[in-house]
Design a protein around this motif. Sequence first.
Motif, PDB file in Angstrom:
ATOM      1  N   ARG A  29       0.840  -1.207   0.000  1.00 44.16           N
ATOM      2  CA  ARG A  29       0.000   0.000   0.000  1.00 44.16           C
ATOM      3  C   ARG A  29       0.869   1.248   0.000  1.00 44.16           C
ATOM      4  O   ARG A  29       1.877   1.320   0.680  1.00 44.16           O
ATOM      5  N   ARG A  30       0.469   2.215  -0.760  1.00 50.89           N
ATOM      6  CA  ARG A  30       1.164   3.494  -0.791  1.00 50.89           C
ATOM      7  C   ARG A  30       0.147   4.604  -0.553  1.00 50.89           C
ATOM      8  O   ARG A  30      -0.968   4.554  -1.086  1.00 50.89           O
ATOM      9  N   PRO A  31       0.492   5.604   0.247  1.00 51.07           N
ATOM     10  CA  PRO A  31      -0.463   6.679   0.503  1.00 51.07           C
ATOM     11  C   PRO A  31      -0.787   7.462  -0.760  1.00 51.07           C
ATOM     12  O   PRO A  31       0.076   7.638  -1.631  1.00 51.07           O
ATOM     13  N   LEU A  32      -2.026   7.921  -0.869  1.00 51.82           N
ATOM     14  CA  LEU A  32      -2.456   8.730  -2.000  1.00 51.82           C
ATOM     15  C   LEU A  32      -2.219  10.206  -1.708  1.00 51.82           C
ATOM     16  O   LEU A  32      -2.091  10.616  -0.552  1.00 51.82           O
ATOM     17  N   GLY A  33      -2.192  11.011  -2.752  1.00 53.54           N
ATOM     18  CA  GLY A  33      -2.105  12.462  -2.594  1.00 53.54           C
ATOM     19  C   GLY A  33      -0.710  13.004  -2.413  1.00 53.54           C
ATOM     20  O   GLY A  33      -0.547  14.199  -2.129  1.00 53.54           O
ATOM     21  N   LEU A  34       0.326  12.163  -2.579  1.00 48.92           N
ATOM     22  CA  LEU A  34       1.681  12.652  -2.362  1.00 48.92           C
ATOM     23  C   LEU A  34       2.092  13.714  -3.377  1.00 48.92           C
ATOM     24  O   LEU A  34       3.006  14.498  -3.115  1.00 48.92           O
ATOM     25  N   GLN A  35       1.411  13.788  -4.514  1.00 49.13           N
ATOM     26  CA  GLN A  35       1.728  14.809  -5.514  1.00 49.13           C
ATOM     27  C   GLN A  35       1.405  16.214  -5.017  1.00 49.13           C
ATOM     28  O   GLN A  35       1.844  17.201  -5.606  1.00 49.13           O
ATOM     29  N   TYR A  36       0.649  16.302  -3.919  1.00 49.31           N
ATOM     30  CA  TYR A  36       0.291  17.615  -3.386  1.00 49.31           C
ATOM     31  C   TYR A  36       1.271  18.106  -2.320  1.00 49.31           C
ATOM     32  O   TYR A  36       1.146  19.239  -1.838  1.00 49.31           O
ATOM     33  N   LEU A  37       2.224  17.257  -1.918  1.00 45.66           N
ATOM     34  CA  LEU A  37       3.140  17.653  -0.850  1.00 45.66           C
ATOM     35  C   LEU A  37       3.937  18.904  -1.208  1.00 45.66           C
ATOM     36  O   LEU A  37       3.992  19.864  -0.423  1.00 45.66           O
ATOM     37  N   ARG A  38       4.569  18.904  -2.365  1.00 45.34           N
ATOM     38  CA  ARG A  38       5.407  20.047  -2.731  1.00 45.34           C
ATOM     39  C   ARG A  38       4.591  21.330  -2.945  1.00 45.34           C
ATOM     40  O   ARG A  38       4.985  22.394  -2.446  1.00 45.34           O
ATOM     41  N   PRO A  39       3.464  21.291  -3.677  1.00 48.87           N
ATOM     42  CA  PRO A  39       2.684  22.526  -3.811  1.00 48.87           C
ATOM     43  C   PRO A  39       2.209  23.076  -2.468  1.00 48.87           C
ATOM     44  O   PRO A  39       2.238  24.295  -2.247  1.00 48.87           O
ATOM     45  N   LEU A  40       1.801  22.200  -1.571  1.00 49.83           N
ATOM     46  CA  LEU A  40       1.339  22.662  -0.259  1.00 49.83           C
ATOM     47  C   LEU A  40       2.495  23.226   0.561  1.00 49.83           C
ATOM     48  O   LEU A  40       2.322  24.214   1.288  1.00 49.83           O
ATOM     49  N   LEU A  41       3.665  22.611   0.445  1.00 45.48           N
ATOM     50  CA  LEU A  41       4.828  23.129   1.166  1.00 45.48           C
ATOM     51  C   LEU A  41       5.201  24.516   0.658  1.00 45.48           C
ATOM     52  O   LEU A  41       5.482  25.433   1.450  1.00 45.48           O
ATOM     53  N   ARG A  42       5.206  24.684  -0.661  1.00 46.27           N
ATOM     54  CA  ARG A  42       5.518  26.006  -1.228  1.00 46.27           C
ATOM     55  C   ARG A  42       4.493  27.041  -0.772  1.00 46.27           C
ATOM     56  O   ARG A  42       4.844  28.180  -0.442  1.00 46.27           O
ATOM     57  N   ALA A  43       3.223  26.642  -0.746  1.00 51.38           N
ATOM     58  CA  ALA A  43       2.180  27.570  -0.324  1.00 51.38           C
ATOM     59  C   ALA A  43       2.349  27.949   1.147  1.00 51.38           C
ATOM     60  O   ALA A  43       2.157  29.106   1.531  1.00 51.38           O
ATOM     61  N   ALA A  44       2.713  26.975   1.985  1.00 56.62           N
ATOM     62  CA  ALA A  44       2.919  27.264   3.408  1.00 56.62           C
ATOM     63  C   ALA A  44       4.078  28.226   3.601  1.00 56.62           C
ATOM     64  O   ALA A  44       4.012  29.163   4.412  1.00 56.62           O
ATOM     65  N   GLN A  45       5.148  28.030   2.855  1.00 56.28           N
ATOM     66  CA  GLN A  45       6.316  28.896   2.978  1.00 56.28           C
ATOM     67  C   GLN A  45       6.020  30.315   2.493  1.00 56.28           C
ATOM     68  O   GLN A  45       6.516  31.293   3.060  1.00 56.28           O
ATOM     69  N   ALA A  46       5.211  30.422   1.434  1.00 59.87           N
ATOM     70  CA  ALA A  46       4.946  31.725   0.823  1.00 59.87           C
ATOM     71  C   ALA A  46       3.718  32.411   1.397  1.00 59.87           C
ATOM     72  O   ALA A  46       3.426  33.554   1.035  1.00 59.87           O
ATOM     73  N   GLY A  47       2.987  31.748   2.311  1.00 58.86           N
ATOM     74  CA  GLY A  47       1.747  32.329   2.818  1.00 58.86           C
ATOM     75  C   GLY A  47       0.708  32.483   1.722  1.00 58.86           C
ATOM     76  O   GLY A  47      -0.004  33.481   1.662  1.00 58.86           O
ATOM     77  N   GLN A  48       0.610  31.462   0.876  1.00 61.49           N
ATOM     78  CA  GLN A  48      -0.254  31.522  -0.306  1.00 61.49           C
ATOM     79  C   GLN A  48      -1.496  30.662  -0.095  1.00 61.49           C
ATOM     80  O   GLN A  48      -1.415  29.516   0.349  1.00 61.49           O
ATOM     81  N   VAL A  49      -2.640  31.220  -0.417  1.00 62.84           N
ATOM     82  CA  VAL A  49      -3.913  30.515  -0.280  1.00 62.84           C
ATOM     83  C   VAL A  49      -4.044  29.475  -1.391  1.00 62.84           C
ATOM     84  O   VAL A  49      -3.654  29.712  -2.543  1.00 62.84           O
ATOM     85  N   VAL A  50      -4.594  28.301  -1.030  1.00 58.62           N
ATOM     86  CA  VAL A  50      -4.869  27.264  -2.020  1.00 58.62           C
ATOM     87  C   VAL A  50      -6.352  26.913  -1.973  1.00 58.62           C
ATOM     88  O   VAL A  50      -7.041  27.148  -0.976  1.00 58.62           O
ATOM     89  N   GLU A  51      -6.803  26.326  -3.055  1.00 58.19           N
ATOM     90  CA  GLU A  51      -8.197  25.886  -3.153  1.00 58.19           C
ATOM     91  C   GLU A  51      -8.206  24.465  -3.699  1.00 58.19           C
ATOM     92  O   GLU A  51      -7.428  24.129  -4.590  1.00 58.19           O
ATOM     93  N   PHE A  52      -9.067  23.622  -3.149  1.00 53.48           N
ATOM     94  CA  PHE A  52      -9.155  22.250  -3.629  1.00 53.48           C
ATOM     95  C   PHE A  52     -10.538  21.677  -3.341  1.00 53.48           C
ATOM     96  O   PHE A  52     -11.318  22.247  -2.561  1.00 53.48           O
ATOM     97  N   GLN A  53     -10.828  20.569  -3.993  1.00 54.66           N
ATOM     98  CA  GLN A  53     -12.036  19.809  -3.718  1.00 54.66           C
ATOM     99  C   GLN A  53     -11.690  18.767  -2.656  1.00 54.66           C
ATOM    100  O   GLN A  53     -10.661  18.078  -2.757  1.00 54.66           O
ATOM    101  N   TYR A  54     -12.558  18.639  -1.656  1.00 59.83           N
ATOM    102  CA  TYR A  54     -12.263  17.721  -0.557  1.00 59.83           C
ATOM    103  C   TYR A  54     -13.416  16.749  -0.387  1.00 59.83           C
ATOM    104  O   TYR A  54     -14.565  17.150  -0.187  1.00 59.83           O
ATOM    105  N   GLN A  55     -13.104  15.462  -0.472  1.00 57.78           N
ATOM    106  CA  GLN A  55     -14.106  14.401  -0.392  1.00 57.78           C
ATOM    107  C   GLN A  55     -13.991  13.671   0.937  1.00 57.78           C
ATOM    108  O   GLN A  55     -13.077  12.878   1.150  1.00 57.78           O
ATOM    109  N   LYS A  56     -14.912  13.954   1.865  1.00 57.94           N
ATOM    110  CA  LYS A  56     -14.927  13.229   3.130  1.00 57.94           C
ATOM    111  C   LYS A  56     -15.405  11.796   2.892  1.00 57.94           C
ATOM    112  O   LYS A  56     -16.229  11.550   2.005  1.00 57.94           O
ATOM    113  N   HIS A  57     -14.923  10.879   3.702  1.00 62.03           N
ATOM    114  CA  HIS A  57     -15.289   9.478   3.518  1.00 62.03           C
ATOM    115  C   HIS A  57     -16.780   9.251   3.769  1.00 62.03           C
ATOM    116  O   HIS A  57     -17.360   8.311   3.221  1.00 62.03           O
TER     117      HIS A  57
END
Length: 301
Positions: free
Chosen positions: A115-143
């Motif tokens: 098993r491998r965790p899903l969503g790892l492609q978002y790690l770098r964009p989220l890290l850059r956004a956290a460092q830059a204080g940049q707002v992000v928008e996404f669709q979120y699907q609760k289980h």
Amino acid sequence: MPARAHLLRQFHIVQRLQAVRGRALPFDEIRRYLLEETAVGDYEGGYELRTFQRDKQEIIDLFGITIRARKNEGYYLAETEPLPADQQRLFEAFELQEFLRLPQALGPFVQAEARRPLGLQYLRPLLRAAQAGQVVEFQYQKHWEEQAETRTVGPLLLKEFRGRWYVLAAMVWSGRLACFGLDRIQDLQLTAATFSPPAGFDATTYYADAFGITRPHDAAPQEVVLCFAPTQGRYALSYPLHASQQVLVQNEEEIQLALWVYDTHDLRMELLSYGPEVQVLAPPALRDWLHAQHAEAAGPA
């Protein structure tokens, strides 16, 4: 030799010298360890003294750790403190990656988690956004929801728990902090808007008293005392439940551990997973809850 393995070699040198606690090791012993007990031997047929001398200088430059020589004895570390946890974790990841790059003939002897965790492609964009204080928008699907919903947030912190990755973020419109699983994120977009972290927020301490990804804002951490059967307790000793873990009692009958944590869903699910191998001695509310859960699972007598 790949650059990552070059760095890994230097880590193994530091790790080996730390393990002997100030005792000097001859170069031949260091070389044997690198070539026979680490992934270095997969890349190099040998390791020369002149290469070791270069590694010594790079270890000073990279980690601020000095390797000194003791005449007729060998080499030792001037500093005996372990590497910071983040550096240690990075090198462990390198070691695992190199280990899993095994020759095909050795494949049948090793089975990694499929098993491998899903969503790892978002790690770098989220890290850059956290460092830059940049707002992000996404669709979120609760289980437990049928439809995904739009979330507009300011990322604050990336956190791993149980092999999954999460992002702690401030909701743009309310300022409320919320944690999102990367495996449930879709269509992440960086926006032109910026944000500032909430007043007093400290990423390094936010989860310090939390087990898992939940940190209540209307409760305080408390001492949780657990009593393990000896076998299960030894597992908890070898892989501590939390950084605050302390041993209160350890004998042939039981192992008692104390944690300073929030009483959260994550912690309660962890305790349930041990079945009858653990008892909660404190606090009373958590002890009573665990008893009730076991009684319910057992069903009518």
